[in-house]
Write a protein that holds these residues in place. Sequence first.
Motif, PDB file in Angstrom:
ATOM      1  N   ARG A 148       0.810  -1.257   0.065  1.00 24.78           N
ATOM      2  CA  ARG A 148      -0.122  -0.237  -0.200  1.00 24.78           C
ATOM      3  C   ARG A 148       0.859   1.486  -0.120  1.00 24.78           C
ATOM      4  O   ARG A 148       1.820   1.518   0.510  1.00 24.78           O
ATOM      5  N   GLY A 149       0.725   2.266  -1.010  1.00 25.30           N
ATOM      6  CA  GLY A 149       1.506   3.305  -0.900  1.00 25.30           C
ATOM      7  C   GLY A 149       0.512   4.680  -0.326  1.00 25.30           C
ATOM      8  O   GLY A 149      -0.447   4.247   0.370  1.00 25.30           O
ATOM      9  N   LYS A 150       0.875   6.086  -0.547  1.00 24.11           N
ATOM     10  CA  LYS A 150       0.048   6.750   0.061  1.00 24.11           C
ATOM     11  C   LYS A 150      -1.331   7.147  -0.947  1.00 24.11           C
ATOM     12  O   LYS A 150      -2.153   7.429  -0.384  1.00 24.11           O
ATOM     13  N   GLN A 151      -1.125   6.880  -2.279  1.00 20.97           N
ATOM     14  CA  GLN A 151      -2.368   7.133  -3.062  1.00 20.97           C
ATOM     15  C   GLN A 151      -2.572   5.877  -3.737  1.00 20.97           C
ATOM     16  O   GLN A 151      -3.792   5.591  -4.171  1.00 20.97           O
ATOM     17  N   GLY A 152      -1.607   5.167  -3.957  1.00 19.29           N
ATOM     18  CA  GLY A 152      -2.107   3.711  -4.776  1.00 19.29           C
ATOM     19  C   GLY A 152      -1.213   2.743  -4.106  1.00 19.29           C
ATOM     20  O   GLY A 152      -1.144   2.442  -3.119  1.00 19.29           O
ATOM     21  N   LEU A 153      -0.665   1.973  -4.944  1.00 23.93           N
ATOM     22  CA  LEU A 153       0.297   0.713  -4.729  1.00 23.93           C
ATOM     23  C   LEU A 153       1.593   0.973  -4.906  1.00 23.93           C
ATOM     24  O   LEU A 153       1.982   1.635  -6.006  1.00 23.93           O
ATOM     25  N   LEU A 154       2.450   0.817  -3.979  1.00 26.51           N
ATOM     26  CA  LEU A 154       4.345   0.937  -4.142  1.00 26.51           C
ATOM     27  C   LEU A 154       4.481  -0.444  -5.018  1.00 26.51           C
ATOM     28  O   LEU A 154       4.507  -1.478  -4.338  1.00 26.51           O
ATOM     29  N   ALA A 155       5.158  -0.265  -6.247  1.00 23.39           N
ATOM     30  CA  ALA A 155       5.706  -1.166  -7.009  1.00 23.39           C
ATOM     31  C   ALA A 155       6.958  -1.121  -7.265  1.00 23.39           C
ATOM     32  O   ALA A 155       7.696  -0.092  -7.614  1.00 23.39           O
ATOM     33  N   GLU A 156       7.661  -2.206  -7.157  1.00 21.89           N
ATOM     34  CA  GLU A 156       9.136  -2.244  -7.514  1.00 21.89           C
ATOM     35  C   GLU A 156       9.526  -2.772  -8.879  1.00 21.89           C
ATOM     36  O   GLU A 156       8.812  -4.013  -9.318  1.00 21.89           O
ATOM     37  N   LEU A 157       9.999  -2.026  -9.895  1.00 21.95           N
ATOM     38  CA  LEU A 157       9.885  -2.154 -11.303  1.00 21.95           C
ATOM     39  C   LEU A 157      11.144  -2.251 -11.858  1.00 21.95           C
ATOM     40  O   LEU A 157      12.011  -1.416 -11.472  1.00 21.95           O
ATOM     41  N   ASP A 158      11.477  -2.974 -12.758  1.00 28.74           N
ATOM     42  CA  ASP A 158      12.716  -2.882 -13.612  1.00 28.74           C
ATOM     43  C   ASP A 158      12.297  -1.841 -14.819  1.00 28.74           C
ATOM     44  O   ASP A 158      11.370  -1.697 -15.312  1.00 28.74           O
ATOM     45  N   ALA A 159      13.389  -1.124 -15.320  1.00 31.41           N
ATOM     46  CA  ALA A 159      13.234  -0.466 -16.504  1.00 31.41           C
ATOM     47  C   ALA A 159      14.460  -0.490 -17.443  1.00 31.41           C
ATOM     48  O   ALA A 159      15.544  -0.811 -17.153  1.00 31.41           O
ATOM     49  N   VAL A 160      14.214   0.360 -18.657  1.00 27.96           N
ATOM     50  CA  VAL A 160      15.165   0.348 -19.493  1.00 27.96           C
ATOM     51  C   VAL A 160      15.324   1.743 -19.959  1.00 27.96           C
ATOM     52  O   VAL A 160      13.979   2.524 -20.187  1.00 27.96           O
ATOM     53  N   ASP A 161      16.289   2.603 -19.814  1.00 22.78           N
ATOM     54  CA  ASP A 161      16.509   4.134 -20.053  1.00 22.78           C
ATOM     55  C   ASP A 161      17.448   4.044 -21.079  1.00 22.78           C
ATOM     56  O   ASP A 161      18.532   3.790 -20.683  1.00 22.78           O
ATOM     57  N   ALA A 162      17.063   4.720 -22.376  1.00 19.83           N
ATOM     58  CA  ALA A 162      18.241   4.792 -23.254  1.00 19.83           C
ATOM     59  C   ALA A 162      19.027   3.396 -23.628  1.00 19.83           C
ATOM     60  O   ALA A 162      20.052   3.497 -23.641  1.00 19.83           O
ATOM     61  N   GLY A 163      18.388   2.295 -23.527  1.00 23.40           N
ATOM     62  CA  GLY A 163      19.139   1.179 -23.862  1.00 23.40           C
ATOM     63  C   GLY A 163      19.657   0.534 -22.492  1.00 23.40           C
ATOM     64  O   GLY A 163      20.464  -0.673 -22.657  1.00 23.40           O
ATOM     65  N   VAL A 164      19.603   1.417 -21.479  1.00 22.86           N
ATOM     66  CA  VAL A 164      20.305   1.066 -19.968  1.00 22.86           C
ATOM     67  C   VAL A 164      19.305   0.439 -19.166  1.00 22.86           C
ATOM     68  O   VAL A 164      18.424   0.930 -18.894  1.00 22.86           O
ATOM     69  N   GLN A 165      19.735  -0.889 -18.805  1.00 29.55           N
ATOM     70  CA  GLN A 165      18.927  -1.507 -17.842  1.00 29.55           C
ATOM     71  C   GLN A 165      18.985  -0.979 -16.405  1.00 29.55           C
ATOM     72  O   GLN A 165      20.178  -0.613 -15.862  1.00 29.55           O
ATOM     73  N   LYS A 166      18.044  -0.541 -15.651  1.00 35.06           N
ATOM     74  CA  LYS A 166      17.879  -0.135 -14.289  1.00 35.06           C
ATOM     75  C   LYS A 166      17.132  -1.578 -13.550  1.00 35.06           C
ATOM     76  O   LYS A 166      16.153  -1.823 -13.622  1.00 35.06           O
ATOM     77  N   ILE A 167      18.200  -2.128 -12.785  1.00 37.53           N
ATOM     78  CA  ILE A 167      17.728  -3.631 -12.190  1.00 37.53           C
ATOM     79  C   ILE A 167      17.546  -3.176 -10.831  1.00 37.53           C
ATOM     80  O   ILE A 167      18.454  -2.995  -9.893  1.00 37.53           O
TER      81      ILE A 167
END
Length: 504
Positions: A243-262
């Motif tokens: 539970r977050g302040k307004q919604g749900l707190l999610a731990e996510l991976d991402a890719v920015d400019a071809g770089v993995q954010k793990i």
Amino acid sequence: MKIALRSLLPLLLCLLIAACGNSDDAPQGQAEAARLGVVGQAPGGTPFVANLTLSLEEFAHLASVSFAIAAKPGTFSKPMAATYSRAWLERSGAWRPGDKQLVVPVFGLYAGYANQLAISATFEDESRHEAALTVVAPAYAGPGSVYNTPEVRTPRSAAAAPGIDYMLIKNNFTAPAVLDSDGNLRWIGDNVPSSATTHFSGDAFYVGSSTTPDLYRFDLTGAYTTIPLASTRYTNFHHDLTRGKQGLLAELDAVDAGVQKIESILVEIGTGGEILKEWDLAQIFRAAMRAGGDDPSNFVRDGVDWFHMNSAIYVPADDTLLISSRENFVVKLDYQTGRIKWLFGDTTKHWYVDYPSLRALALELTAGKAPIGQHTLSIASNGELLLFNNGLGNLNPAPGTAPGLSRDFSTPSRYVIDEQAGTAAEVWTYAAEPPVLSDICSSTYETTPGNYLVVYAAAGARTRARFLGIDSAFEVAFDVEYPSLNCATVFIAEPIAFTGLVFD
């Protein structure tokens, strides 16, 4: 699934004439006018769910419909019970005005058992109509069958109260499951590959996909729908969902400019997939370290699992976030700005030894042991920090840096944090005898004040999962064990209130 006809036929007759016995026992007022009756049933998606069809002449004056499933003889978990308001029933499509029928989902049945069910309809004038029937559910033989055969080390009894009756099982091989404290499987959804990232909110379970940026919504019948996130930048969910302040707190991976954010990005999302707010821990730590005169390049390492976020919670008392970096420490952030308020962890690690900017933010441990490889942060009822203290050192240190300490045992740990003094003290812990090492996954939560649910998800060299209900004096209320492999059977188990759910 079927309803036993021998017990149902007398009940149907009573309901259809709106009276059982003499006239003094008959429902009065709006309940009598509604002429409520049970006219059918259908199996749900699993043996733990049934859908009852009720006839109802007058829906407008209905206030709510409730059900309760009686506990099996010889068990001690409170009965599974829930109440649906008229607004919920109408909004969910349960009311069929053309047929004057109401379809009520009943969930939490014992599989392979003749369940004793009580149904109660309450009306605006406070009149009531009550009924009892038997629902015979078939045995369960699906992907979660491992939960059918616990090894009971200490059965629940009347001698000790664990402060918990139901547990939400977040696992790594099937849909979320619910166990009662006697070790019975009471709910499971349609199959998905993993449910480690799960949160129960309102009237549904939300599960983050471990392979795609999709959120699954499981309704109480066990079926799910898929909700894509509103950004293609994210690639998948991992670890927990809270539970977050307004919604749900999610731990996510991402890719920015071809770089993995793990495993270093926390996002608050809406239950419709909306992106509400983001905290990029790589950016936050780079900025803090540079401001303190340090070069962050050998600490913050894009494309590498340098942070390993495995737990994050919102703390409404001071509008902050508590985040577990398994590789490093527990960090507290200001919710609005993302500013680091303090760090707490093993001071023999790289982050403390090599970086004055981070060392200046560290809490001093004044009693007990520091968190190492910790999971499942929460705030106890007295405001103290509670976590599962795994004891496994850094798995992915930067080359040439200290991996920190490792222990040969794991414990739940509770800490008093004095932010003004910059100190932390371990004030309660449970040391199993003989010691248990669960070096990955695992969880601990306070159930009621002074009572705890402790789960060693990777005991026995990561081959066994063990559930304990204990109190502050270390009395064990129940102790059950399941086969597992690397947290498959359970990643996290947390208390869930299946004894008095209200759906508005």
